[in-house]
Design an enzyme around this catalytic site. Structure first.
Site, PDB file in Angstrom:
ATOM      1  N   HIS A  73     -19.101 -13.650 -26.591  1.00 44.47           N
ATOM      2  CA  HIS A  73     -18.073 -12.856 -25.897  1.00 44.47           C
ATOM      3  C   HIS A  73     -18.720 -11.790 -24.997  1.00 44.47           C
ATOM      4  O   HIS A  73     -18.592 -10.586 -25.245  1.00 44.47           O
ATOM      5  CB  HIS A  73     -17.121 -12.203 -26.907  1.00 44.47           C
TER       6      HIS A  73
ATOM      7  N   ARG B 150      -9.548 -16.000 -24.490  1.00 45.15           N
ATOM      8  CA  ARG B 150      -9.572 -15.586 -25.884  1.00 45.15           C
ATOM      9  C   ARG B 150      -9.706 -16.841 -26.748  1.00 45.15           C
ATOM     10  O   ARG B 150      -9.168 -17.899 -26.402  1.00 45.15           O
ATOM     11  CB  ARG B 150      -8.265 -14.861 -26.264  1.00 45.15           C
TER      12      ARG B 150
ATOM     13  N   GLU C  26     -13.893 -14.992 -33.984  1.00 46.27           N
ATOM     14  CA  GLU C  26     -15.209 -14.411 -33.709  1.00 46.27           C
ATOM     15  C   GLU C  26     -15.424 -13.110 -34.488  1.00 46.27           C
ATOM     16  O   GLU C  26     -14.452 -12.383 -34.719  1.00 46.27           O
ATOM     17  CB  GLU C  26     -15.393 -14.191 -32.195  1.00 46.27           C
TER      18      GLU C  26
HETATM   19  C1  DGY Z   1     -11.844  -8.182 -21.907  1.00 44.94           C
HETATM   20  O1  DGY Z   1     -12.108  -7.118 -21.348  1.00 44.94           O
HETATM   21  O2  DGY Z   1     -10.729  -8.449 -22.335  1.00 44.94           O
HETATM   22  C2  DGY Z   1     -12.953  -9.177 -22.025  1.00 44.94           C
HETATM   23  O3  DGY Z   1     -12.660 -10.132 -22.960  1.00 44.94           O
HETATM   24  C3  DGY Z   1     -14.250  -8.496 -22.350  1.00 44.94           C
HETATM   25  O4  DGY Z   1     -15.314  -9.394 -22.189  1.00 44.94           O
END
Ligand code: DGY
Length: 313
Positions: free
Chosen positions: A279, A232, A261
């Site tokens: 992402h 993240r 983001e």
């Molecule tokens: C999630 O599923 O948490 C991922 O970040 C998606 O790409």
């Protein structure tokens, strides 16, 4: 189940949105000018919230939905859901583990290769016609580099397995040492960063791991070190990362996620030693479809009184 209200709070793939619409009474949070003021007849119907990696259910939303029974996230990360509040109110929480592990691990290796071998930059070099003026500069070898992984959960282990295929020694940091792990454990992120070439963030975002990548860690990684973040954005103190990259205190960074983001610090756009992705860790048709089916399966199981497929709370 058509009368059961489901509130969609995150953008999801069309397949999931369409299926939710077919199977439930679907409300989309963006259809309301102020989500805190959903019409009361809708509030009374909503028994489920469907979120994503970018939007979930905070305490205010949970409190605003008195009939809420389940929050199902179209993501493995659930940092946007107030799990404590859900526990307190007996609201179930589900996510999409396992089905995206391979995808995120594959993308991590892709990011490392793109960064070290400058694949995106090479592509731009060819497209812009510069090749005819000479050869492209040399890049950096990946095989054999030491890979340090923060978080040796499902995704961390899948990354380690892949990096082993490149003959990379693997080390890791996690809250506690894993007794059954063959990889070298460091009890702090700074020690891990001091002893690896490529530092990969693969842990969940919690209060403890917020800004786990700070100035000290970045300096420990140093001008020959590379940071890869597929976790993240908030794992990283972004202004610190940007200044380290601009000042050459860090070798480079491969980033799939950002602190705010879709906003990305503009200073990064002019740098050659970064690879920036929107992402997309889990973003393949196969995996996103499997994630969508898990969300639908969890909701249906819940409303049919059956065991949840992937319960978190
Ligand atoms: C999630 O599923 O948490 C991922 O970040 C998606 O790409």
């Amino acid at each position: 189940m058509e009368s059961i209200g489901v509130l969609l709070v995150g953008r999801v793939m069309p397949y999931l949105e369409q299926e939710l619409d077919k199977r439930f009474k679907l409300f989309r949070v963006w259809d309301y000018p102020n989500p805190a003021q959903l019409p009361s007849q809708h509030v009374a119907a909503i028994r489920a919230v469907v979120g994503s990696s970018s939007a979930g259910a905070d305490a205010a939303l949970i409190e605003a939905l008195p009939k809420l029974e389940i929050v199902s996230s179209f993501s493995v990360g659930v940092d946007k859901i107030d799990q404590e509040k859900c526990r307190e109110k007996g609201i179930r929480v589900t996510n999409t583990p396992d089905v995206l592990t391979d995808e995120v691990a594959d993308l991590t290796i892709g990011l490392i290769l793109a960064l070290l071998r400058r694949i995106c930059e090479c592509d731009r070099y060819v497209r812009s016609g510069q090749w005819k003026h000479g050869n492209y500069k040399l890049t950096t070898k990946f095989s054999g580099k030491t890979v340090g992984i923060i978080g040796l959960g499902r995704i961390g282990q899948a990354i380690a397995k892949r990096a082993e295929g490149f003959q990379c020694p693997i080390s890791y940091y996690s809250r506690t040492e894993k007794q059954d792990s063959k990889y070298k454990y460091y009890p702090s992120v700074v020690e891990l960063a001091s002893n690896c070439d490529i530092l990969v963030v693969a842990c969940a975002l919690t209060e403890e791991t917020h800004h786990i990548i700070n100035r000290e860690v970045i300096n420990a990684l140093g001008p020959k070190g590379y940071l890869i973040n597929i976790g993240r954005g908030k794992h990283v103190d972004e202004p610190e990362l940007v200044s380290a990259l601009v000042e050459g205190r860090l070798g480079g960074a491969g980033l799939d996620v950002f602190e705010n983001e879709p906003a990305v610090p503009e200073e990064l756009f002019g740098l050659e030693n970064v690879v920036l992705l929107p992402h997309v860790g889990s973003a393949t048709v196969e995996t996103r479809t499997a994630m969508a089916d898990l969300v639908l399966g969890n909701l249906e199981a819940h409303f049919l009184g059956k065991p949840l497929l992937t319960p978190l709370v």
